[in-house]
Design a protein around this motif. Structure first.
Motif, PDB file in Angstrom:
ATOM      1  N   VAL A 191       7.745  -2.082   1.750  1.00  0.00           N
ATOM      2  CA  VAL A 191       7.977  -0.653   1.553  1.00  0.00           C
ATOM      3  C   VAL A 191       6.718  -0.025   0.935  1.00  0.00           C
ATOM      4  CG1 VAL A 191       9.028  -1.141  -0.679  1.00  0.00           C
ATOM      5  CG2 VAL A 191       9.540   0.993   0.437  1.00  0.00           C
ATOM      6  N   GLY A 192       6.417   1.214   1.307  1.00  0.00           N
ATOM      7  CA  GLY A 192       5.223   1.864   0.783  1.00  0.00           C
ATOM      8  C   GLY A 192       5.448   2.413  -0.616  1.00  0.00           C
ATOM      9  N   PHE A 193       4.365   2.651  -1.314  1.00  0.00           N
ATOM     10  CA  PHE A 193       4.451   3.261  -2.633  1.00  0.00           C
ATOM     11  C   PHE A 193       4.223   4.759  -2.526  1.00  0.00           C
ATOM     12  CE2 PHE A 193       2.794  -1.049  -3.655  1.00  0.00           C
ATOM     13  CZ  PHE A 193       3.941  -1.505  -4.259  1.00  0.00           C
ATOM     14  N   GLY A 199       0.806  -1.212   0.000  1.00  0.00           N
ATOM     15  CA  GLY A 199       0.000   0.000   0.000  1.00  0.00           C
ATOM     16  C   GLY A 199       0.833   1.253   0.000  1.00  0.00           C
ATOM     17  N   TYR A 200       0.138   2.367  -0.102  1.00  0.00           N
ATOM     18  CA  TYR A 200       0.784   3.678  -0.139  1.00  0.00           C
ATOM     19  C   TYR A 200       1.544   3.905   1.168  1.00  0.00           C
ATOM     20  CZ  TYR A 200       1.086   8.294  -2.268  1.00  0.00           C
ATOM     21  OH  TYR A 200       1.521   9.421  -2.904  1.00  0.00           O
ATOM     22  N   THR A 201       2.572   4.722   1.094  1.00  0.00           N
ATOM     23  CA  THR A 201       3.339   5.000   2.304  1.00  0.00           C
ATOM     24  C   THR A 201       2.447   5.668   3.370  1.00  0.00           C
ATOM     25  OG1 THR A 201       5.303   6.082   3.204  1.00  0.00           O
ATOM     26  CG2 THR A 201       4.244   7.191   1.352  1.00  0.00           C
ATOM     27  N   VAL A 212       7.009   1.464  13.416  1.00  0.00           N
ATOM     28  CA  VAL A 212       5.838   2.232  12.971  1.00  0.00           C
ATOM     29  C   VAL A 212       6.148   3.697  13.215  1.00  0.00           C
ATOM     30  CG1 VAL A 212       3.460   2.818  13.550  1.00  0.00           C
ATOM     31  CG2 VAL A 212       4.164   0.427  13.481  1.00  0.00           C
ATOM     32  N   GLU A 213       5.899   4.541  12.258  1.00  0.00           N
ATOM     33  CA  GLU A 213       6.197   5.956  12.481  1.00  0.00           C
ATOM     34  C   GLU A 213       5.298   6.778  11.585  1.00  0.00           C
ATOM     35  OE1 GLU A 213       7.360   8.749  14.239  1.00  0.00           O
ATOM     36  OE2 GLU A 213       9.210   7.593  14.461  1.00  0.00           O
ATOM     37  N   ASN A 214       4.868   7.904  12.120  1.00  0.00           N
ATOM     38  CA  ASN A 214       4.035   8.769  11.306  1.00  0.00           C
ATOM     39  C   ASN A 214       4.913   9.596  10.371  1.00  0.00           C
ATOM     40  OD1 ASN A 214       1.889  10.057  10.218  1.00  0.00           O
ATOM     41  ND2 ASN A 214       1.559  11.447  11.933  1.00  0.00           N
TER      42      ASN A 214
HETATM   43  N1  GTP Z   1      -5.759   6.670  13.818  1.00  0.00           N
HETATM   44  C1  GTP Z   1      -5.112   5.655  13.278  1.00  0.00           C
HETATM   45  N2  GTP Z   1      -3.806   5.779  12.993  1.00  0.00           N
HETATM   46  C2  GTP Z   1      -3.176   4.721  12.426  1.00  0.00           C
HETATM   47  C3  GTP Z   1      -3.858   3.504  12.129  1.00  0.00           C
HETATM   48  N3  GTP Z   1      -2.968   2.659  11.557  1.00  0.00           N
HETATM   49  C4  GTP Z   1      -1.795   3.327  11.518  1.00  0.00           C
HETATM   50  N4  GTP Z   1      -1.903   4.562  12.039  1.00  0.00           N
HETATM   51  C5  GTP Z   1      -0.841   5.577  12.167  1.00  0.00           C
HETATM   52  O1  GTP Z   1      -0.399   5.922  10.866  1.00  0.00           O
HETATM   53  C6  GTP Z   1       1.004   6.200  10.865  1.00  0.00           C
HETATM   54  C7  GTP Z   1       1.709   5.339   9.849  1.00  0.00           C
HETATM   55  O2  GTP Z   1       1.629   4.010  10.240  1.00  0.00           O
HETATM   56  P1  GTP Z   1       2.647   2.894   9.726  1.00  0.00           P
HETATM   57  O3  GTP Z   1       2.120   1.604  10.240  1.00  0.00           O
HETATM   58  O4  GTP Z   1       4.046   3.271  10.017  1.00  0.00           O
HETATM   59  O5  GTP Z   1       2.379   3.021   8.157  1.00  0.00           O
HETATM   60  P2  GTP Z   1       3.115   2.248   6.965  1.00  0.00           P
HETATM   61  O6  GTP Z   1       2.073   1.938   5.954  1.00  0.00           O
HETATM   62  O7  GTP Z   1       3.903   1.125   7.498  1.00  0.00           O
HETATM   63  O8  GTP Z   1       4.039   3.420   6.413  1.00  0.00           O
HETATM   64  P3  GTP Z   1       5.454   3.329   5.612  1.00  0.00           P
HETATM   65  O9  GTP Z   1       6.301   2.301   6.272  1.00  0.00           O
HETATM   66  O10 GTP Z   1       5.978   4.704   5.767  1.00  0.00           O
HETATM   67  O11 GTP Z   1       5.119   3.000   4.209  1.00  0.00           O
HETATM   68  C8  GTP Z   1       1.463   5.940  12.295  1.00  0.00           C
HETATM   69  O12 GTP Z   1       1.508   7.175  12.978  1.00  0.00           O
HETATM   70  C9  GTP Z   1       0.388   5.039  12.865  1.00  0.00           C
HETATM   71  O13 GTP Z   1       0.278   5.140  14.266  1.00  0.00           O
HETATM   72  C10 GTP Z   1      -5.247   3.414  12.438  1.00  0.00           C
HETATM   73  O14 GTP Z   1      -5.937   2.421  12.205  1.00  0.00           O
HETATM   74  N5  GTP Z   1      -5.814   4.518  13.007  1.00  0.00           N
END
Ligand code: GTP
Ligand code: MG
Length: 454
Positions: A288-290, A239-241, A259-261
């Motif tokens: 890795v995200g797209f 999925g998308y980044t 996990v990081e925003n």
């Molecule tokens: N509110 C909310 N935030 C979420 C949820 N899932 C993920 N997040 C937040 O979204 C942000 C990104 O989450 P990740 O899990 O790192 O996302 P990813 O898809 O792995 O991102 P990349 O590795 O950068 O591609 C983090 O700050 C998470 O805490 C959700 O269901 N609800």
């Protein structure tokens, strides 16, 4: 400082969300955006993207002189040199680089009070446009591709990812080498500069070839490792980044993946078993995200980072349902999947972050996407139901069959428990009669095993 031209073919949402994304990308690199310079135009100016007036304005903001002068850029190149030195650039062993003073009190209203470190442009720049913008702004200039490559360059961890990124980075830098002689060349004087440049270009080509060879070797090793895992049942989160793939991975596997925003938090594929473990176990890959306008060389590198995941029998396509641009993110992800040859792998849409949606928004989405799963990775009961549905995906391919297992072959029975579902066992004279549900290949495997023993 962010720079973007609003071209007629982009609507307002596209334009703002693209610019916001660029802001998040540069923040992943550790920069704080102090201002955005935007302009409505019908086309990008050949010389330096922006029109003359706007360029002047930009120069005022960044502390540059605001025009594409003709004199050799002396001071300005320091910014570039410094960046290359920081990034561990391969071409400048000239370690003696002046670091310009950094100053944080930038006047957002546009007063010429401080310099900026980076001008990030939301369009692809030709080497000469980048060069001209550097002259006009006195700052380092990167386009979107450059920013993304830089992120990958700084954050890639595995040997394979680092090799791929280095190849992409050199390929990106090579043409830019032509028009922006490095400090080393300038020192050698004009005539020598040309020769040195040829040498540098050849060096880059050789280095790329070298890295590619290394990459092949690394990938061979990984193929071996992968084949050990091949029998396992696997799904991949794509999925998308920033969609929440890693969050879902953590929750589904009880692991502590990062996990990081921020954009591109994950750059390598990780594989963990679904937990609590079903039998047989199911492996989950986080990937890795797209991102839109993914640099072409990085697509290749994505492909190989993703190869492992693409051997999955099913993809969970995670979407940030709360992002106003989720639709275009979904489209981009599909495009890239297509491009890397994963278009045919069966997939399920997982609309994530529904905790951020208003009830009526959620209801409308459910109507639009009746086959999607709606979840919040932060909600344990949603995660539990995703787990059940993942198991369901595999069990859907199960067929039922009956076996007679002689009493002296009870080890086979325990293997069967490990690879499918034993729904009934009846003890008869000639052995245990087992009603068994499993994938057709698994059934076939046990059949021939028991036949052979007879
Ligand atoms: N509110 C909310 N935030 C979420 C949820 N899932 C993920 N997040 C937040 O979204 C942000 C990104 O989450 P990740 O899990 O790192 O996302 P990813 O898809 O792995 O991102 P990349 O590795 O950068 O591609 C983090 O700050 C998470 O805490 C959700 O269901 N609800
Ligand atoms: Mg991630």
């Amino acid at each position: 400082m962010l720079v973007a031209v609003h071209l007629p073919d982009a609507d307002d949402l596209e334009f703002t969300s693209s610019l916001e994304e660029l802001e998040r990308l540069v923040s992943t690199l550790g920069y704080k955006t102090v201002a955005k310079v935007t302009q409505n135009r019908t086309h990008l100016e050949t010389a330096a993207v922006l029109g003359e007036g706007k360029l002047k304005e930009l120069g005022d903001l960044t502390g540059g002189d605001g025009h594409v002068g003709t004199t050799a850029p002396k001071k300005k190149d320091k910014a570039r040199l410094r960046r290359e030195a920081e990034a561990g650039g391969d071409f400048d062993d000239d370690g003696d680089v002046d670091v310009e003073e950094e100053d944080d009190d930038f006047g957002v209203d546009g007063e010429r009070t401080a310099k900026v470190d980076l001008v990030a442009v939301d369009h692809d720049l030709s080497p000469s446009q980048a060069r001209n913008l550097e002259r006009a702004t006195g700052a380092a200039v990167l386009d979107r591709t450059g920013v993304i490559i830089e992120i990958f360059h700084r954050h890639a961890k595995s040997r394979e990812a680092r090799l791929q990124v280095e190849i992409a980075r050199l390929t990106y830098t090579a043409p830019r080498l032509r028009e922006s002689p490095s400090g080393k060349e300038r020192q050698r004087g004009r005539g020598a500069g040309e020769a040195a440049l040829e040498l540098d270009r050849r060096k880059v080509r050789d280095r790329i070839a070298e890295l590619k060879e290394e990459l092949v070797a690394v990938q061979r090793d990984q193929d071996v490792r992968r084949s050990h895992r091949r029998q396992a049942r696997r799904i991949a989160l794509v999925g998308y980044t920033n969609a929440g793939k890693s969050s879902l991975m953590r929750a589904l596997t009880g692991s502590d993946v990062y996990v990081e925003n921020k954009l591109f938090a994950t750059l390598d594929t990780t594989v963990r078993a679904l937990y609590p473990e079903p039998k047989p176990r199911i492996l989950v890959s986080d990937t890795v995200g797209f991102i839109k306008k993914l640099p072409h060389d990085l697509v290749a590198s994505f492909k190989s980072t993703l190869d492992e995941a693409l051997e999955a029998s099913h993809l969970l396509h995670v979407v940030d349902a709360a992002d106003p641009s989720w639709e275009s993110q979904l489209a981009v992800t599909r495009e890239v999947l297509e491009e890397i040859g994963a278009g045919e792998v069966p997939s399920t849409l997982v609309m994530n972050k529904i905790d951020r949606l208003a009830p009526e928004e959620l209801a409308a989405l459910r109507v639009r996407l009746p086959d999607a799963w709606f979840v919040s990775a932060h909600d344990p009961s949603d995660v539990a139901s995703v787990r059940e549905r993942i198991i369901g995906i595999f069990e859907a391919t199960y067929v039922e069959s009956e076996f007679v297992i002689p009493y002296d072959r009870q080890a086979v029975l325990s293997e069967m428990h490990d690879s499918g579902r034993v729904s009934a066992e009846r003890y008869e004279e000639n052995g245990v009669i087992v009603t068994y549900r499993a994938e057709p290949e698994v059934i076939a495997r046990f059949r021939s095993k028991l036949e052979r023993a007879r």
